[in-house]
Design an enzyme around this catalytic site. Structure first.
Site, PDB file in Angstrom:
ATOM      1  N   SER A 132       0.715  -1.044  -0.066  1.00 52.05           N
ATOM      2  CA  SER A 132      -0.064  -0.039  -0.009  1.00 52.05           C
ATOM      3  C   SER A 132       0.988   1.242   0.033  1.00 52.05           C
ATOM      4  O   SER A 132       2.163   0.924   0.396  1.00 52.05           O
ATOM      5  CB  SER A 132      -0.809  -0.089   1.216  1.00 52.05           C
ATOM      6  OG  SER A 132      -1.688   1.336   1.654  1.00 52.05           O
ATOM      7  N   TYR A 145      -2.122  -0.572  10.880  1.00 56.18           N
ATOM      8  CA  TYR A 145      -2.231  -1.157   9.379  1.00 56.18           C
ATOM      9  C   TYR A 145      -0.917  -0.561   8.811  1.00 56.18           C
ATOM     10  O   TYR A 145      -0.397  -1.386   7.999  1.00 56.18           O
ATOM     11  CB  TYR A 145      -3.272  -0.352   8.665  1.00 56.18           C
ATOM     12  CG  TYR A 145      -3.345  -0.605   7.190  1.00 56.18           C
ATOM     13  CD1 TYR A 145      -3.892  -1.917   6.704  1.00 56.18           C
ATOM     14  CD2 TYR A 145      -3.068   0.183   6.158  1.00 56.18           C
ATOM     15  CE1 TYR A 145      -4.031  -2.431   5.402  1.00 56.18           C
ATOM     16  CE2 TYR A 145      -3.003  -0.062   4.862  1.00 56.18           C
ATOM     17  CZ  TYR A 145      -3.544  -1.432   4.331  1.00 56.18           C
ATOM     18  OH  TYR A 145      -3.732  -1.536   3.055  1.00 56.18           O
TER      19      TYR A 145
END
Length: 272
Positions: A132, A145
């Site tokens: 990501s 995360y």
């Protein structure tokens, strides 16, 4: 690609589903895996070979890979895609949620890669991992995360030169906002979350409003899948791939930010 066997994790929806469909279309022998086969309907429609694999369960990983070898005799690539979203700040997040983020998003990637490496050495194959922009840029209310995604990027960047000595290519894929079920799977009750946020409520509300706007103009999972397929086939091997102009700009800001002021100046606006 007719003789190439690729295994993809987390294919029930979103990016994983799109990658499975793209891999089948490109001619790969595609093993699409997911934890819960009750959700396998959409990926079965792609024509992929659908199998059970829980990235947090070592026995599940070993059983899946053994089955692939028994049926195909080889494995040419792994696409690590399975992941979970965790939204919240450290003062309020239960430690169990933080540990789950690391267990699925980091240790699951490590476990699948570790188990696959002997097969990939034999085939001179590839490890492609969907991380990501959150693996390069720390983002508000995404401490757990982003920590997991930063860990994945550090692991893969460290593995890349070592794997290359035995003929295995390593790449990471860095999407920005993507219109997938991943956000919905975070299962956030927004009003309840804001009410429970206490002193952080104004910042959380601002962050959620900003994020809703970002996802309204997000790229599609199919667009990300196109980049994954490029990474699988690229020669020479490229380590880091962004999937959009936004992602390239965002990651570039962080990688050139020696004192942290660029990212801090950007992300502080998200919570005000």
């Amino acid at each position: 690609m007719a003789d190439k066997v690729v295994l993809i994790t987390g294919t029930s929806s979103g990016i994983g589903l799109a990658v499975a469909a793209a891999a089948v279309k490109a001619g790969y022998k595609t093993v699409a895996t997911l934890r819960n086969l009750d959700k396998a309907g959409p990926v079965r429609e792609t024509g992929a070979d659908v199998r059970s694999l829980d990235v947090t369960d070592s026995a599940s990983i070993e059983d899946c890979l053994a089955g692939v070898v028994a049926d195909y005799g080889r494995l040419d690539a792994v696409v690590n895609n399975a992941g979970v979203s965790v939204v919240g700040t450290v003062e309020h997040l239960p430690m169990a949620d933080i540990r789950r983020a690391m267990e699925v998003n980091f240790f699951g990637v490590v476990a699948v890669t570790k188990a696959a490496m002997p097969l990939l050495r034999a085939s001179k194959g590839r490890v492609v991992t969907v991380t990501s922009v959150g693996g390069a840029v720390g983002q508000p209310f995404n401490e757990a995360y982003c920590a997991a995604k930063f860990a994945v990027e550090g692991f893969m960047q460290s593995l890349e030169p070592v794997a290359a000595t035995v003929g295995v290519g390593v790449s990471v894929i860095e999407p920005g906002a993507v219109t997938t079920e991943f956000v919905n799977n975070a299962r956030i009750d927004v009003p309840a979350a804001i009410e429970a946020a206490g002193a952080y409520a104004p910042a959380l509300e601002a962050y959620i409003n900003r994020t809703r706007g970002a996802y309204s103009t997000a790229q599609t999972a199919d667009q990300v899948a196109e980049v994954v397929l490029q990474a699988l086939a690229a020669y020479p091997i490229v380590f880091r791939w962004q999937t959009s102009d936004f992602a390239r700009s965002f990651v570039a800001d962080s990688l050139s930010d020696l004192d942290g002021s660029i990212v801090a100046g950007l992300t502080s606006k998200w919570v005000r």
